[in-house]
Design an enzyme around this catalytic site. Structure first.
Site, short mmCIF file in Angstrom:
data_model
loop_
_atom_site.label_atom_id
_atom_site.label_comp_id
_atom_site.label_asym_id
_atom_site.label_seq_id
_atom_site.Cartn_x
_atom_site.Cartn_y
_atom_site.Cartn_z
N GLY A 124 2.15 2.52 10.81
CA GLY A 124 3.16 3.56 10.66
C GLY A 124 3.87 3.94 11.94
N GLU A 150 -6.03 -4.29 10.70
CA GLU A 150 -4.98 -3.29 10.86
C GLU A 150 -5.24 -2.48 12.14
OE1 GLU A 150 -2.82 -2.39 6.94
OE2 GLU A 150 -4.46 -0.98 7.14
N LYS A 204 0.11 4.25 -0.41
CA LYS A 204 -0.57 5.47 0.08
C LYS A 204 -0.27 6.62 -0.89
CE LYS A 204 -0.45 3.50 4.65
NZ LYS A 204 -0.32 3.64 6.08
N ASN A 229 0.87 -1.18 0.00
CA ASN A 229 0.00 0.00 0.00
C ASN A 229 0.91 1.23 0.00
OD1 ASN A 229 -1.83 2.04 0.45
ND2 ASN A 229 -2.36 1.41 2.54
N SER A 276 2.97 -1.90 10.55
CA SER A 276 4.41 -2.00 10.81
C SER A 276 4.97 -3.39 10.50
CB SER A 276 4.73 -1.59 12.25
OG SER A 276 4.36 -0.23 12.46
N GLU A 319 -7.14 5.23 7.46
CA GLU A 319 -6.87 6.62 7.06
C GLU A 319 -8.05 7.22 6.31
OE1 GLU A 319 -3.04 5.86 5.26
OE2 GLU A 319 -2.26 5.40 7.25
N HIS A 327 -9.77 1.62 4.64
CA HIS A 327 -8.52 1.80 5.38
C HIS A 327 -8.77 2.81 6.49
CE1 HIS A 327 -4.43 2.95 6.37
NE2 HIS A 327 -4.04 1.83 5.79
P1 PGA Z 1 2.50 0.49 7.75
O1 PGA Z 1 1.08 0.73 7.07
O2 PGA Z 1 3.04 -0.81 7.19
O3 PGA Z 1 3.33 1.67 7.34
O4 PGA Z 1 2.28 0.40 9.22
C1 PGA Z 1 0.18 -0.31 6.86
C2 PGA Z 1 -1.10 0.21 6.26
O5 PGA Z 1 -1.54 1.31 6.63
O6 PGA Z 1 -1.70 -0.45 5.39
#
Ligand code: PGA
Length: 258
Positions: A175, A169, A11, A9, A214, A99, A97
């Site tokens: 992140g 998630e 983003k 992903n 992560s 976000e 997601h």
């Molecule tokens: P990350 O993000 O691996 O940077 O923690 C995962 C995601 O948001 O899909």
């Protein structure tokens, strides 16, 4: 047997030139035929989809999008529909997601409509759920995640369930460099599977459950060795092809070791 699924992903990262360079580097890293055991997907921003589709021709890597409109067409300024994504060669699309839920007020009912639109257009939704740190601390993880899943699922008949992917998630792990332990993740994945069984019966065994938050080369093996973790949704660590290639290699080693 569920086929492992690793999804990058990106983003809001990478323009078309960067996407091309990345695709070439990842293709080089994946020349080992053993790496074909899992399914690999890259989900770039909309603007890099066509470029990436061209750069991935002839490779085992599939294309995904990060969001979609629930509508097929019409007066919806700024939106992109599922048939348009299919036209670009997308096979998967992330929906719900955290976000998008957090920054854009997306509701589980909207996520359900988006997932339904994707399935209708022949794409596979990757439906995300996950709790905040405060919800976990309050002992509400199971309740929150089950409620999100229940309302976010598309209204489909059980035979179509095999086209669904659900990604757990935890928001506190995205992140942050803090990953859920394999046991914490498995606990929630088992709950998700149980809920899916009540909705889809035996077909629930075909739904792939990804962990996200992560994930990196150092923790992918332990996560994937859990019975209900069938793959990962990877943000930061997917942005460099070498690191993503390492994650792919490590996940494969674990899954096929005797
Ligand atoms: P990350 O993000 O691996 O940077 O923690 C995962 C995601 O948001 O899909």
């Amino acid at each position: 047997m569920r086929r492992p699924l690793l999804v990058a992903n990106w983003k809001m990262h990478k323009d078309r030139g960067e996407a091309r360079v990345y695709a070439d580097a990842l293709r080089d890293a994946l020349t080992d035929p053993e790496l074909g055991a899992g399914e690999i997907v890259i989900a770039p921003p909309f603007t890099a989809l066509e470029t990436l589709a061209a750069a991935l021709v002839g490779s085992p890597i599939a294309l995904g999008a990060q969001d979609v409109s629930p509508e097929a067409e019409g007066a919806h300024t700024g939106e992109v529909s599922a048939p348009m994504l299919a036209d670009l060669g997308c096979k998967y699309c992330i929906v719900g997601h955290s976000e998008r839920r957090g920054q854009h007020g997306e509701t589980s009912a909207q996520v359900s409509a988006k997932a339904g639109a994707l399935l209708k257009a022949g794409l596979r939704p990757i439906l995300c759920v996950g709790e905040t740190q405060a919800q976990r601390a309050a002992g509400k993880t199971a309740e929150i995640v089950a409620e999100q899943l229940q309302v976010s699922l598309p209204r489909i008949d059980p035979p179509a369930a095999g086209n669904l992917v659900v990604a757990y998630e935890p928001i506190w792990a995205i992140g942050t460099g803090v990953t859920a332990t394999p046991e914490q993740a498995q606990e929630v994945h088992a709950l998700l599977r149980k809920h899916l069984r009540t909705v889809f019966g035996a077909e629930a065994e075909k739904v792939r459950l990804q962990y996200g938050g992560s994930v990196g080369p150092g923790n992918i093996q332990a996560l994937m060795s859990q019975p209900d973790i069938d793959g990962a949704l990877i943000g930061n660590a997917s942005l460099t092809p070498e690191t993503f290639g390492q994650i792919i290699a490590n996940s494969y080693l674990e899954n096929t070791s005797p």
